[in-house]
Write a protein that holds these residues in place. Structure first.
Motif, PDB file in Angstrom:
ATOM      1  N   PHE A 291      17.193  -1.970  20.748  1.00  0.00           N
ATOM      2  CA  PHE A 291      16.213  -1.963  21.832  1.00  0.00           C
ATOM      3  C   PHE A 291      14.816  -2.236  21.299  1.00  0.00           C
ATOM      4  CE2 PHE A 291      13.210   0.109  24.726  1.00  0.00           C
ATOM      5  CZ  PHE A 291      13.535  -0.536  25.908  1.00  0.00           C
ATOM      6  N   SER A 292      14.465  -1.612  20.175  1.00  0.00           N
ATOM      7  CA  SER A 292      13.152  -1.860  19.589  1.00  0.00           C
ATOM      8  C   SER A 292      13.071  -3.283  19.040  1.00  0.00           C
ATOM      9  CB  SER A 292      12.846  -0.851  18.485  1.00  0.00           C
ATOM     10  OG  SER A 292      13.812  -0.915  17.456  1.00  0.00           O
ATOM     11  N   LYS A 293      14.198  -3.806  18.523  1.00  0.00           N
ATOM     12  CA  LYS A 293      14.232  -5.183  18.052  1.00  0.00           C
ATOM     13  C   LYS A 293      14.051  -6.144  19.219  1.00  0.00           C
ATOM     14  CE  LYS A 293      14.716  -8.542  15.128  1.00  0.00           C
ATOM     15  NZ  LYS A 293      13.682  -8.826  14.112  1.00  0.00           N
ATOM     16  N   TRP A 294      14.709  -5.840  20.324  1.00  0.00           N
ATOM     17  CA  TRP A 294      14.578  -6.684  21.518  1.00  0.00           C
ATOM     18  C   TRP A 294      13.135  -6.685  22.007  1.00  0.00           C
ATOM     19  CZ3 TRP A 294      12.995  -6.166  26.548  1.00  0.00           C
ATOM     20  CH2 TRP A 294      13.371  -7.181  27.442  1.00  0.00           C
ATOM     21  N   THR A 295      12.484  -5.526  21.967  1.00  0.00           N
ATOM     22  CA  THR A 295      11.083  -5.440  22.365  1.00  0.00           C
ATOM     23  C   THR A 295      10.219  -6.302  21.451  1.00  0.00           C
ATOM     24  OG1 THR A 295      11.429  -3.186  23.180  1.00  0.00           O
ATOM     25  CG2 THR A 295       9.158  -3.871  22.770  1.00  0.00           C
ATOM     26  N   GLU A 296      10.508  -6.250  20.159  1.00  0.00           N
ATOM     27  CA  GLU A 296       9.767  -7.077  19.196  1.00  0.00           C
ATOM     28  C   GLU A 296       9.944  -8.562  19.491  1.00  0.00           C
ATOM     29  OE1 GLU A 296      10.429  -8.422  14.597  1.00  0.00           O
ATOM     30  OE2 GLU A 296      10.840  -6.323  15.084  1.00  0.00           O
ATOM     31  N   LEU A 297      11.182  -8.971  19.765  1.00  0.00           N
ATOM     32  CA  LEU A 297      11.454 -10.378  20.062  1.00  0.00           C
ATOM     33  C   LEU A 297      10.794 -10.807  21.366  1.00  0.00           C
ATOM     34  CD1 LEU A 297      15.244 -10.526  19.110  1.00  0.00           C
ATOM     35  CD2 LEU A 297      13.359 -11.539  17.833  1.00  0.00           C
ATOM     36  N   SER A 298      10.821  -9.930  22.354  1.00  0.00           N
ATOM     37  CA  SER A 298      10.261 -10.280  23.662  1.00  0.00           C
ATOM     38  C   SER A 298       8.747 -10.436  23.614  1.00  0.00           C
ATOM     39  CB  SER A 298      10.650  -9.226  24.703  1.00  0.00           C
ATOM     40  OG  SER A 298      10.042  -7.973  24.407  1.00  0.00           O
ATOM     41  N   ARG A 299       8.115  -9.813  22.635  1.00  0.00           N
ATOM     42  CA  ARG A 299       6.655  -9.897  22.518  1.00  0.00           C
ATOM     43  C   ARG A 299       6.203 -10.975  21.543  1.00  0.00           C
ATOM     44  NH1 ARG A 299       5.457  -3.337  22.188  1.00  0.00           N
ATOM     45  NH2 ARG A 299       5.955  -2.892  24.377  1.00  0.00           N
ATOM     46  N   SER A 300       7.145 -11.611  20.878  1.00  0.00           N
ATOM     47  CA  SER A 300       6.801 -12.624  19.886  1.00  0.00           C
ATOM     48  C   SER A 300       6.219 -13.871  20.562  1.00  0.00           C
ATOM     49  CB  SER A 300       8.038 -13.017  19.081  1.00  0.00           C
ATOM     50  OG  SER A 300       7.767 -14.132  18.257  1.00  0.00           O
ATOM     51  N   GLU A 301       5.180 -14.441  19.962  1.00  0.00           N
ATOM     52  CA  GLU A 301       4.545 -15.640  20.509  1.00  0.00           C
ATOM     53  C   GLU A 301       5.480 -16.846  20.475  1.00  0.00           C
ATOM     54  OE1 GLU A 301       0.865 -16.432  18.593  1.00  0.00           O
ATOM     55  OE2 GLU A 301      -0.116 -14.591  19.302  1.00  0.00           O
ATOM     56  N   SER A 302       6.445 -16.846  19.572  1.00  0.00           N
ATOM     57  CA  SER A 302       7.380 -17.973  19.484  1.00  0.00           C
ATOM     58  C   SER A 302       8.488 -17.912  20.537  1.00  0.00           C
ATOM     59  CB  SER A 302       8.009 -18.027  18.095  1.00  0.00           C
ATOM     60  OG  SER A 302       8.771 -16.862  17.839  1.00  0.00           O
ATOM     61  N   LYS A 303       8.560 -16.814  21.285  1.00  0.00           N
ATOM     62  CA  LYS A 303       9.518 -16.642  22.383  1.00  0.00           C
ATOM     63  C   LYS A 303      10.967 -16.936  21.971  1.00  0.00           C
ATOM     64  CE  LYS A 303       6.084 -17.678  25.932  1.00  0.00           C
ATOM     65  NZ  LYS A 303       5.703 -18.528  27.085  1.00  0.00           N
ATOM     66  N   PRO A 304      11.481 -16.224  20.986  1.00  0.00           N
ATOM     67  CA  PRO A 304      12.850 -16.489  20.529  1.00  0.00           C
ATOM     68  C   PRO A 304      13.925 -16.132  21.558  1.00  0.00           C
ATOM     69  CG  PRO A 304      11.949 -14.542  19.458  1.00  0.00           C
ATOM     70  CD  PRO A 304      10.815 -15.177  20.188  1.00  0.00           C
ATOM     71  N   LEU A 305      13.618 -15.252  22.511  1.00  0.00           N
ATOM     72  CA  LEU A 305      14.614 -14.904  23.525  1.00  0.00           C
ATOM     73  C   LEU A 305      14.752 -15.981  24.597  1.00  0.00           C
ATOM     74  CD1 LEU A 305      13.815 -11.109  24.063  1.00  0.00           C
ATOM     75  CD2 LEU A 305      15.765 -12.083  22.841  1.00  0.00           C
ATOM     76  N   PHE A 306      13.781 -16.879  24.680  1.00  0.00           N
ATOM     77  CA  PHE A 306      13.797 -17.935  25.685  1.00  0.00           C
ATOM     78  C   PHE A 306      14.803 -19.004  25.291  1.00  0.00           C
ATOM     79  CE2 PHE A 306      11.895 -21.984  27.300  1.00  0.00           C
ATOM     80  CZ  PHE A 306      12.069 -21.725  28.658  1.00  0.00           C
ATOM     81  N   ASN A 307      15.705 -19.335  26.206  1.00  0.00           N
ATOM     82  CA  ASN A 307      16.744 -20.322  25.911  1.00  0.00           C
ATOM     83  C   ASN A 307      16.212 -21.722  26.224  1.00  0.00           C
ATOM     84  OD1 ASN A 307      19.020 -21.929  25.653  1.00  0.00           O
ATOM     85  ND2 ASN A 307      20.375 -20.368  26.506  1.00  0.00           N
ATOM     86  N   ARG A 308      15.738 -22.394  25.203  1.00  0.00           N
ATOM     87  CA  ARG A 308      15.132 -23.705  25.385  1.00  0.00           C
ATOM     88  C   ARG A 308      16.158 -24.784  25.742  1.00  0.00           C
ATOM     89  NH1 ARG A 308      11.769 -20.785  22.130  1.00  0.00           N
ATOM     90  NH2 ARG A 308       9.545 -21.345  22.187  1.00  0.00           N
ATOM     91  N   ALA A 309      17.413 -24.565  25.448  1.00  0.00           N
ATOM     92  CA  ALA A 309      18.439 -25.578  25.719  1.00  0.00           C
ATOM     93  C   ALA A 309      18.717 -25.739  27.209  1.00  0.00           C
ATOM     94  CB  ALA A 309      19.730 -25.227  24.982  1.00  0.00           C
ATOM     95  N   THR A 310      18.564 -24.664  27.969  1.00  0.00           N
ATOM     96  CA  THR A 310      18.870 -24.735  29.405  1.00  0.00           C
ATOM     97  C   THR A 310      17.664 -24.461  30.293  1.00  0.00           C
ATOM     98  OG1 THR A 310      19.492 -22.386  29.501  1.00  0.00           O
ATOM     99  CG2 THR A 310      21.247 -23.971  29.030  1.00  0.00           C
ATOM    100  N   MET A 311      16.596 -23.911  29.707  1.00  0.00           N
ATOM    101  CA  MET A 311      15.475 -23.458  30.531  1.00  0.00           C
ATOM    102  C   MET A 311      14.159 -24.199  30.263  1.00  0.00           C
ATOM    103  SD  MET A 311      16.781 -21.217  32.512  1.00  0.00           S
ATOM    104  CE  MET A 311      15.337 -20.401  33.196  1.00  0.00           C
ATOM    105  N   THR A 312      14.108 -25.059  29.237  1.00  0.00           N
ATOM    106  CA  THR A 312      12.886 -25.802  28.949  1.00  0.00           C
ATOM    107  C   THR A 312      12.546 -26.702  30.132  1.00  0.00           C
ATOM    108  OG1 THR A 312      13.208 -25.799  26.561  1.00  0.00           O
ATOM    109  CG2 THR A 312      11.864 -27.550  27.457  1.00  0.00           C
TER     110      THR A 312
END
Length: 599
Positions: A291-312
């Protein structure tokens, strides 16, 4: 005197009769409980001393198209805590011993505050050896603690697949409330990706062990020697269309880059590789600290949780020029012999729209080969917005692909209704069309849509709905192939051949992607650049190979780097070579790329 004696005798007899009556009733009640109803009370006693333990079912294994393991399961020590037996003063000691943040234990307990305090809460997954040793030593001293060996997802097979597989998380209270007949407190559920899409297939069926406990709830044996236990039923296995080696090749290319890549087998619609970058470790999200890792990823400027393959939601750039060419050819606006004289730009009204070079006289094949903007500027004005838009929709732009995956964007395929809604009826002009002809302006697409479009060109318009699932292996080890709908684009063979020839020359002639030319691969491709108002443009490339009987189609976007030929085309070449070599269509090649910034 005699009367008094008589009265006393009567009272004694009455009292004795009452005593005898109650004694008789008590004896009868005792007889009934022990003899007549003894069996029922004995069963009730056993129930009170039997503890039911749920046994989680292992999730199904995920394989690639060649039955290579992508995701499996491994045993792990998990820590449970029963609130009714636990003293919160011990929380800090536990947190220190297993190395988690102060306050974490109480936060877990509060998360499911409305549920019974007699139901154990899962506190931590995958405990390390020192933590297991400490808990084992202190479990009898700290009431409410319990260690359990359970199966956990194993991602140690060389593939990240963070957006592809998705991750599992402990079920939240809202979902649990609506699915109490399926899940229990502390259960894990597919939260994204294919783990979520195919949750019902992967999750399996729980088992139950029945244990005898004493008055202090200590386990003293198995109920009826385990005869009543119900073993868990493992979830069904998934066989994906993904090729493990191609997926690894794509992930390696995007190790230090941002963007996406989708590769599809043209004749079947099967997805061979699917990458969104930056990606992340699913192992880190599967731990209790996830959960804390997910929070870290969700706040990252590089947006690693964003699925660029289907949502770009970028414009497709020059990779869309084939649609403009197809519309002109199919509507009879141009033939293969018609030429436009490119002098480096096109003036429309008071504005001049630039081309990348002075190309001179070019026909449709050369315009695709050299990515001549001027040719397409003129062509869309002759073709018209509605006809142009019609062919874009035929290839799936402006609609979801309906792939067995979620989420995905529809994108935007502009037509007159769109412009009327966006800018007002009568408030837009033909000048809006000029940029659309080269895939800029209001048109929006995803890498997945571009891969589908490219695979349809490669397959002469006949394929299947893009999909990830090749089949299911059930509990009896039977393979059941998945079925997906046919899709088709009805164009003349002549049009397909002209488009394919232009794409072939873009790589193998004098075009914009000659830096990836290799005769053994016979790549047909098209470069592109998606304009980015916030920084460097995004590099794009679509391709299929080999030219005849294509086996793979690829769409690539690399963000904030510039030209497609320099940065996106090499990624496509890498996965194409990996796949064609694997299936016997190519030999090993030198992947030394010529830096070329033409567009």
């Amino acid at each position: 005197m005699n009367d008094k004696i008589f009265d006393l005798t009567i009272r004694r007899k009455i009292i004795l009769s009452i005593i005898l009556l109650f004694a008789g009733l008590f004896a009868f009640r005792l007889f009934k409980m022990q003899i007549l109803d003894g069996s029922a009370y004995n069963t009730k006693s056993e129930e009170n001393s039997v503890k039911t333990i749920e046994v989680d079912a292992p999730r199904g294994v995920i394989y690639d198209r060649n039955f290579e393991v992508l995701v499996s399961n491994k045993p792990a020590y998990n820590l449970y805590l029963t609130p009714s037996q636990f003293n919160s003063h011990n929380a800090h000691e536990i947190e220190t011993a297993i190395g988690i943040d102060s306050g974490y234990v109480n936060s877990v307990l509060n998360r499911f505050e409305g549920f019974s305090t007699f139901i154990p809460r899962k506190i931590f997954n995958n405990l390390n050896t020192p933590a297991v040793a400490w808990i084992s030593e202190n479990v009898s001293r700290i009431s409410g603690l319990e260690l359990s060996i359970e199966m956990q997802r194993d991602y140690s097979f060389g593939v990240y697949g963070s957006h592809l597989f998705g991750y599992i998380r402990e079920i939240d209270s809202r979902t649990l409330s609506s699915k109490k007949n399926i899940y229990s407190l502390g259960d894990y559920i597919g939260n994204s990706g294919l783990e979520k899409v195919y949750e019902d297939i992967l999750r399996g069926k729980k088992g139950y062990n029945y244990l005898i406990t004493d008055s202090k709830q200590r386990i003293i044996g198995r109920y009826e020697s385990g005869a009543k236990d119900l073993p868990p039923v493992k979830g069904n296995d998934l066989v994906l269309t993904i090729d493990k080696d191609v997926q690894i090749a794509a992930e390696e290319y995007f190790k230090d880059r941002t963007g996406a890549l989708v590769a599809i087998e043209p004749s079947t619609g099967e997805v061979l590789a699917f990458v969104s970058a930056p990606y992340f470790s699913l192992d880190e999200l599967s731990a209790s600290a996830g959960f804390s890792k997910w929070t870290e990823l969700s706040r990252s400027e590089s947006k690693p949780l964003f699925n660029r393959a289907t949502m770009t939601n970028n414009p497709p750039g020059s990779t869309f020029k084939m649609v403009t060419a197809i519309a002109g050819l199919e509507e009879g606006v141009i033939t293969e012999n018609d030429k436009v004289n490119c002098q480096g730009g096109f003036k429309f009204g008071n504005r001049t729209f630039k081309c990348t070079h002075v190309h001179g006289k070019v026909n449709v094949v050369t315009a695709i080969e050299k990515s001549c903007n001027t040719f397409f500027y003129r062509l869309i004005l002759k073709t018209g917005l509605e006809k142009w838009s019609k062919y874009g929709r035929m290839f799936g732009f402006g609609s979801k692909t309906n792939i067995d995956f979620s989420p995905e964007i529809k994108g935007i395929m502009p037509d007159s209704d769109y412009f009327d809604g966006a800018y007002g009826k009568g408030k837009w002009t033909s000048g809006y069309l000029v940029s659309l002809s080269i895939g800029q302006g209001d048109i929006i697409s995803s890498p997945l849509q571009l891969a589908k479009y490219t695979s349809l060109i490669a397959a002469h318009g006949v394929s299947k709905q893009p999909h990830f699932l090749k089949g299911i292996i059930d509990g009896d080890n039977n393979f059941k192939p998945a079925e997906f709908d046919d899709i088709s684009v009805d164009l003349s063979e002549k049009t397909f051949n002209l488009i394919r020839e232009g794409m072939y020359k873009a790589v193998n002639g004098n075009g914009t992607a000659t830096n990836i030319k290799d005769e053994r691969l016979q790549i047909c491709g098209k470069t592109g650049t998606a304009q980015n108002p916030h920084g460097e443009d995004h590099a794009m490339f679509v391709a299929f190979a080999p030219k005849d009987n294509p086996k793979i189609a690829v769409s690539v976007i690399v963000e904030n780097v510039g030209y497609g030929s320099t940065h996106a085309a090499p990624a496509a070449k890498k996965v194409i070579e990996t796949y064609l070599k694997k299936i016997g269509f190519a030999q090993p090649i030198d992947l030394t790329y010529v830096e070329q910034a033409t567009e």
